[in-house]
Design an enzyme around this catalytic site. Sequence first.
Site, PDB file in Angstrom:
ATOM      1  N   ARG A  46       0.505  -1.409  -0.359  1.00  0.00           N
ATOM      2  CA  ARG A  46      -0.042   0.055   0.078  1.00  0.00           C
ATOM      3  C   ARG A  46       0.832   1.107   0.276  1.00  0.00           C
ATOM      4  O   ARG A  46       0.621   2.350  -0.400  1.00  0.00           O
ATOM      5  CB  ARG A  46      -0.741  -0.199   1.043  1.00  0.00           C
ATOM      6  N   TYR A  98     -14.790  17.045 -16.069  1.00  0.00           N
ATOM      7  CA  TYR A  98     -16.169  15.362 -16.132  1.00  0.00           C
ATOM      8  C   TYR A  98     -16.978  15.052 -15.318  1.00  0.00           C
ATOM      9  O   TYR A  98     -17.046  15.609 -14.212  1.00  0.00           O
ATOM     10  CB  TYR A  98     -14.360  14.075 -15.543  1.00  0.00           C
ATOM     11  N   ASP A 170      -6.337  18.455 -14.550  1.00  0.00           N
ATOM     12  CA  ASP A 170      -7.187  17.262 -15.579  1.00  0.00           C
ATOM     13  C   ASP A 170      -6.830  16.696 -16.797  1.00  0.00           C
ATOM     14  O   ASP A 170      -6.985  17.713 -17.598  1.00  0.00           O
ATOM     15  CB  ASP A 170      -7.930  16.904 -15.059  1.00  0.00           C
ATOM     16  N   LYS A 195      -7.961   6.438 -19.875  1.00  0.00           N
ATOM     17  CA  LYS A 195      -7.879   6.529 -20.727  1.00  0.00           C
ATOM     18  C   LYS A 195      -6.788   6.967 -21.933  1.00  0.00           C
ATOM     19  O   LYS A 195      -5.610   5.156 -21.886  1.00  0.00           O
ATOM     20  CB  LYS A 195      -8.122   8.085 -20.514  1.00  0.00           C
TER      21      LYS A 195
HETATM   22  C1  LIG Z   1     -11.064  14.263 -17.689  1.00  0.00           C
HETATM   23  C2  LIG Z   1     -11.529  12.963 -16.956  1.00  0.00           C
HETATM   24  N1  LIG Z   1     -11.380  12.710 -15.364  1.00  0.00           N
HETATM   25  C3  LIG Z   1     -11.073  11.705 -14.495  1.00  0.00           C
HETATM   26  C4  LIG Z   1     -11.647  10.774 -14.663  1.00  0.00           C
HETATM   27  C5  LIG Z   1     -12.464   9.792 -13.762  1.00  0.00           C
HETATM   28  O1  LIG Z   1     -11.423   8.756 -14.212  1.00  0.00           O
HETATM   29  P1  LIG Z   1     -11.168   7.010 -13.486  1.00  0.00           P
HETATM   30  O2  LIG Z   1     -12.814   7.193 -14.443  1.00  0.00           O
HETATM   31  O3  LIG Z   1     -10.679   6.310 -13.803  1.00  0.00           O
HETATM   32  O4  LIG Z   1     -12.009   6.854 -12.509  1.00  0.00           O
HETATM   33  C6  LIG Z   1     -12.337  10.457 -15.954  1.00  0.00           C
HETATM   34  C7  LIG Z   1     -13.351   9.288 -16.859  1.00  0.00           C
HETATM   35  O5  LIG Z   1     -13.695   9.488 -17.409  1.00  0.00           O
HETATM   36  C8  LIG Z   1     -11.791  12.205 -17.051  1.00  0.00           C
HETATM   37  O6  LIG Z   1     -12.595  11.449 -18.717  1.00  0.00           O
END
Ligand SMILES: Cc1ncc(COP(=O)(O)O)c(C=O)c1O
Length: 380
Positions: A46, A98, A170, A195
């Site tokens: 962890r 998101y 992000d 992604k």
């Molecule tokens: C821009 C963005 N940030 C964060 C996330 C969240 O990621 P996760 O689905 O891996 O938890 C997503 C998921 O679609 C995303 O498109």
Amino acid sequence: MRFETLAIHAGERPEARFGAISVPIYLTSTFAFEDVGKTRGYDYSRTANPTRKVLEDTIAQLEGGKAGFVFATGMAAEATVIHLLKAGDHIISGDDVYGGTYRLFQNVMRDFGLEFTFLRMDKRERIEDAIKPNTRMLWLETPSNPLLNIVDVEMMADIAKKHNLLTVIDNTFATPYFLRPIEYGIDLVVHSTTKYLNGHCDVVGGAVVTTTDELTERVQFLLNAMGTCASPFDCWLVLRGIETLPVRMKQHDENAMAVASYLKEHPAVKRMFYPGLKSHPGYEIARRQMKGFGGVVSFEIKGGIEKVNTFLKRIKVFSLAESLGGVASLAEHPATMSHASMPEEHREKVGITDELIRLSVGLENVDDLIEDLRQALEPS
Ligand SMILES: Cc1ncc(COP(=O)(O)O)c(C=O)c1O
């Protein structure tokens, strides 16, 4: 070393003991101590794990940051970062982030005493007017999901420095191959590695990159205290994906540009969202701060939800699925899928309409992708 080389060689590679070229997967929860009070560098997975460490070092170097940390999901990475704050703190966030990020802020963290303001992050005055004595953080997403709005990263870093705020970006859509926010003065970068970094739709994961010793220490503490880390096997999948990130991103960009140019002229298309098109309001900023525009293209279809459904039923090469950034092309309907967790009024306010479709343009032959879109958009 340059980006393409780092993507393949960053971290301890080849591995020190036997020279394994592919990073070994250390599937172990715990590590034998060498002596009482003396580890061989790891004690419990962890806290840290050797496979994870190679991925963390790789992402940190690709972003040009101090240290990297990887998490079970992108949301686990975001949840960990938001815990840098405390009850009473105020965060200014992009209004079209998101849907899961919006949900974490509004439906989880607000109950723990954090305060949020959601704004379109395009004008300096708009942001400065929203800053209050308890504002601590600017949360940015560029290009945003699903509207592909572009944030001027340099301007945001400048506002933050002036008002002593922490900046988080992000960088999931652009990836460090197209945008390196730390070079513009951003403090923390987060990713859904699910992604483009992984790129093959076979893992969920997240990452955080820090820029100072203090942030590094605090994120390491939170990751261990909250237990939000990624598993060694998932880390290996993301490492393998990153090795081809530069070549994949180039092709995603080229295919997406061709798809966007095709859709822009199509009579069934009402509105386009792709920062690589000159008509996009963020085109000039994107061109200045990014090396490419990315693989996501959104558009509104004429004729309401019925036409959306017909299109989504007809696609053959594109699959109807959430997520993005993999080699296979995907199409989805943000209002009922990726952004269903955003209340309807908020979606309306920010411009995520029922007619909006988001495409993750993959690496198939682009002529097959365009033919698929053509047949799916044909009048019935
Ligand atoms: C821009 C963005 N940030 C964060 C996330 C969240 O990621 P996760 O689905 O891996 O938890 C997503 C998921 O679609 C995303 O498109």
